[in-house]
Design an enzyme around this catalytic site. Sequence first.
Site, PDB file in Angstrom:
ATOM      1  N   ASP A  95       0.864  -1.182   0.000  1.00  0.00           N
ATOM      2  CA  ASP A  95       0.000   0.000   0.000  1.00  0.00           C
ATOM      3  C   ASP A  95       0.901   1.234   0.000  1.00  0.00           C
ATOM      4  OD1 ASP A  95      -2.029   1.831   0.507  1.00  0.00           O
ATOM      5  OD2 ASP A  95      -3.089   0.449   1.832  1.00  0.00           O
ATOM      6  N   ASP A 196      -2.686   4.784  -2.554  1.00  0.00           N
ATOM      7  CA  ASP A 196      -3.625   5.503  -1.694  1.00  0.00           C
ATOM      8  C   ASP A 196      -4.037   6.834  -2.336  1.00  0.00           C
ATOM      9  OD1 ASP A 196      -4.796   5.543   1.034  1.00  0.00           O
ATOM     10  OD2 ASP A 196      -3.586   7.353   1.275  1.00  0.00           O
ATOM     11  N   GLU A 248      -6.717   3.911  -5.470  1.00  0.00           N
ATOM     12  CA  GLU A 248      -7.872   4.331  -4.662  1.00  0.00           C
ATOM     13  C   GLU A 248      -8.284   5.721  -5.138  1.00  0.00           C
ATOM     14  OE1 GLU A 248      -9.194   4.990  -0.028  1.00  0.00           O
ATOM     15  OE2 GLU A 248      -7.366   5.879  -0.787  1.00  0.00           O
ATOM     16  N   HIS A 322     -10.684  -1.091   5.335  1.00  0.00           N
ATOM     17  CA  HIS A 322     -10.382  -0.602   6.681  1.00  0.00           C
ATOM     18  C   HIS A 322     -10.954   0.780   6.964  1.00  0.00           C
ATOM     19  CE1 HIS A 322      -7.614   1.154   3.919  1.00  0.00           C
ATOM     20  NE2 HIS A 322      -7.249   2.035   4.831  1.00  0.00           N
ATOM     21  N   ASP A 323     -11.594   1.410   5.973  1.00  0.00           N
ATOM     22  CA  ASP A 323     -12.208   2.728   6.184  1.00  0.00           C
ATOM     23  C   ASP A 323     -13.727   2.632   6.258  1.00  0.00           C
ATOM     24  OD1 ASP A 323      -9.714   3.990   5.958  1.00  0.00           O
ATOM     25  OD2 ASP A 323      -9.932   4.256   3.781  1.00  0.00           O
TER      26      ASP A 323
HETATM   27  O1  TEU Z   1      -8.430   6.826   2.464  1.00  0.00           O
HETATM   28  C1  TEU Z   1      -8.862   7.919   1.743  1.00  0.00           C
HETATM   29  C2  TEU Z   1     -10.166   8.370   2.044  1.00  0.00           C
HETATM   30  O2  TEU Z   1     -10.709   9.111   1.234  1.00  0.00           O
HETATM   31  C3  TEU Z   1     -10.813   7.916   3.307  1.00  0.00           C
HETATM   32  O3  TEU Z   1      -9.987   8.071   4.371  1.00  0.00           O
HETATM   33  C4  TEU Z   1     -12.008   8.712   3.497  1.00  0.00           C
HETATM   34  O4  TEU Z   1     -11.681  10.069   3.481  1.00  0.00           O
HETATM   35  C5  TEU Z   1     -12.615   8.422   4.792  1.00  0.00           C
HETATM   36  O5  TEU Z   1     -12.868   7.087   4.935  1.00  0.00           O
HETATM   37  C6  TEU Z   1     -13.869   9.222   4.791  1.00  0.00           C
HETATM   38  O6  TEU Z   1     -14.650   8.939   5.797  1.00  0.00           O
HETATM   39  C7  TEU Z   1      -7.111   6.492   2.416  1.00  0.00           C
HETATM   40  C8  TEU Z   1      -6.834   5.355   3.368  1.00  0.00           C
HETATM   41  O7  TEU Z   1      -7.549   4.225   2.958  1.00  0.00           O
HETATM   42  C9  TEU Z   1      -7.170   5.800   4.759  1.00  0.00           C
HETATM   43  O8  TEU Z   1      -7.071   4.778   5.697  1.00  0.00           O
HETATM   44  C10 TEU Z   1      -6.245   6.947   5.108  1.00  0.00           C
HETATM   45  O9  TEU Z   1      -6.607   7.475   6.339  1.00  0.00           O
HETATM   46  C11 TEU Z   1      -6.310   8.051   4.049  1.00  0.00           C
HETATM   47  O10 TEU Z   1      -6.244   7.573   2.729  1.00  0.00           O
HETATM   48  C12 TEU Z   1      -5.148   8.985   4.217  1.00  0.00           C
HETATM   49  O11 TEU Z   1      -3.970   8.368   3.836  1.00  0.00           O
END
Ligand code: TEU
Length: 547
Positions: A95, A196, A248, A322-323
């Site tokens: 990642d 990411d 992503e 994970h989000d």
């Molecule tokens: O996520 C990007 C992202 O857009 C999400 O974090 C989103 O903003 C959030 O879920 C909204 O509620 C990526 C990664 O997957 C995340 O874990 C990181 O925190 C983020 O980038 C920053 O690197």
Amino acid sequence: MNFENKVVYQIYPKSFYDSDGDGVGDLQGIIDKLDYFEYLGVDYLWITPFFVSPQRDNGYDVEDYRAIDPRFGTMEILEKLIQEAKKRNIDIMLDMVFNHTSTRHAWFRKAIANDKKYQDYYIFHQGKEDGSAPTNWVSKFGGNAWEYVKGLDSYYLHLFDKTQADLNWDNPAVRDEICDIINFWKEKGVYGFRFDVINLVSKPETFEDDFEGDGRRFYTDGRNIHKYLKEINQRTFGNDERIITVGEMSSTSLDNCVKYAGKNDHELSMVFNFHHLKVDYKDKQKWALKSFDFEELKDLFNTWQLGMQKQDAWNALFWCNHDQPRAVSRFGDDQQYPKESAKMLATAIHCMRGTPYIYQGEEIGMTNAYFTDIKQYRDVESINYFNILKQEGLSEEKIVHVLQERSRDNGRTPMQWDDSLHAGFTSGTPWIQEIFNYREINVKNSMNDEASVLNHYRNLIKLRKEVDVIAYGDFTPLIEDHTHVFAYKRTYLNEELLVVNNFYGEKTTVELEEDVYTCLLSNYPTRSYHKTMELQPYESIVFYKKK
Ligand code: TEU
């Protein structure tokens, strides 16, 4: 690379398996569980960042892209993981977080120490005349997206937490560094990369206030993004056809995704988009609840499937990561129909056109955490929003309810391996609490139950390898205006697949074409095909025919 018949499994290492009892999952823990992935049948393990990091955002704040955080292990252990996985025909997907670095990264430290070369690695900008931030843009984790640095009398941009400073991709030296890092990992035998928020890296030439929104329209799918992706592709992974890549894409558009993931565009193998995971946002606000809009969900799936197919572009298919909160709690019913709905959701995704991603625990039907106290939360976004919503006047009780539905920690609780203490995740004290239901929902029970969600996932993976139409077929939506059912057809050479999914906990009837199909997979006892069928709650059936 032929990735149509592959399946990716996502690991959040911190919560996966703790081999040394410190309460935090680690890389050795992944090695210890490699047989499990072989049993499941997956092809790639996407592991979220384990590089040296202050862990403000659980590793998405990278301090050193070439070193392993000692919390997770050593380079030696990672190399062993790569080799041991390969012995099982499994590859590792790393990642890569290149939109920003941690403010503890050496580059940022030098920038702050007034080293001009490294200041140009980031996006520093003077404040407005009155000294306030350069623009009114809002950080994705709440608050203004600029942070003031007194010593420099200047602000730096952070689209995420203030400890995650955005990199300046317009500086060729930054792109050189990024290519070097990718090539470093490529040489170690890493054949997969996830990038990411990669569609946010190309920032505008000038920075201005956004009077219509939070600023995202100025930097999302930005002016040079396709150019930069083509460059990275050509200088790193593009010359090795064994490598697969996924981007992503935050708040992206179909028009851009057909280029990011177009077969002949030489950017990425495939893309994640999140539109289908916003159908339960009230007024497009993550922190405002509503039940999911099924019509919108279906419409998005059909539009994206057809739009990507038309341009020969490839989707990544997923409900969970994970989000995100757990799909079974969000789109299914984790009380009355936990198994039926988890299996239906799996089938609906896995049989579409694209590469399916399984997020740890999804395959055993793990649910949301249902934490009742803010102290149980660990996620920086959840904690920030707890404070923001409180300031806005929402009662603590209401906020806890919103977090139960929306917090990223719902997907970050310890993997439930068995019914022993802490779900078999650790012999120590877990960094985040396990979910109360682990005594029933766990890997061990699932392996002993023929009808488990886990076995359903295994069947879906196996079918993808055996039945070509699942991997290679064209997609056509069916009964588009049905209020309860998402159905579609896939066709490839002389094969046809017909998939029906009831998204509700009540019976419903479907009218299909007069035809002869056999049942490949279902979540109720095997069904025979009829023109008119009554579907059970959350029933999902995969029909097949070969001419
Ligand atoms: O996520 C990007 C992202 O857009 C999400 O974090 C989103 O903003 C959030 O879920 C909204 O509620 C990526 C990664 O997957 C995340 O874990 C990181 O925190 C983020 O980038 C920053 O690197």
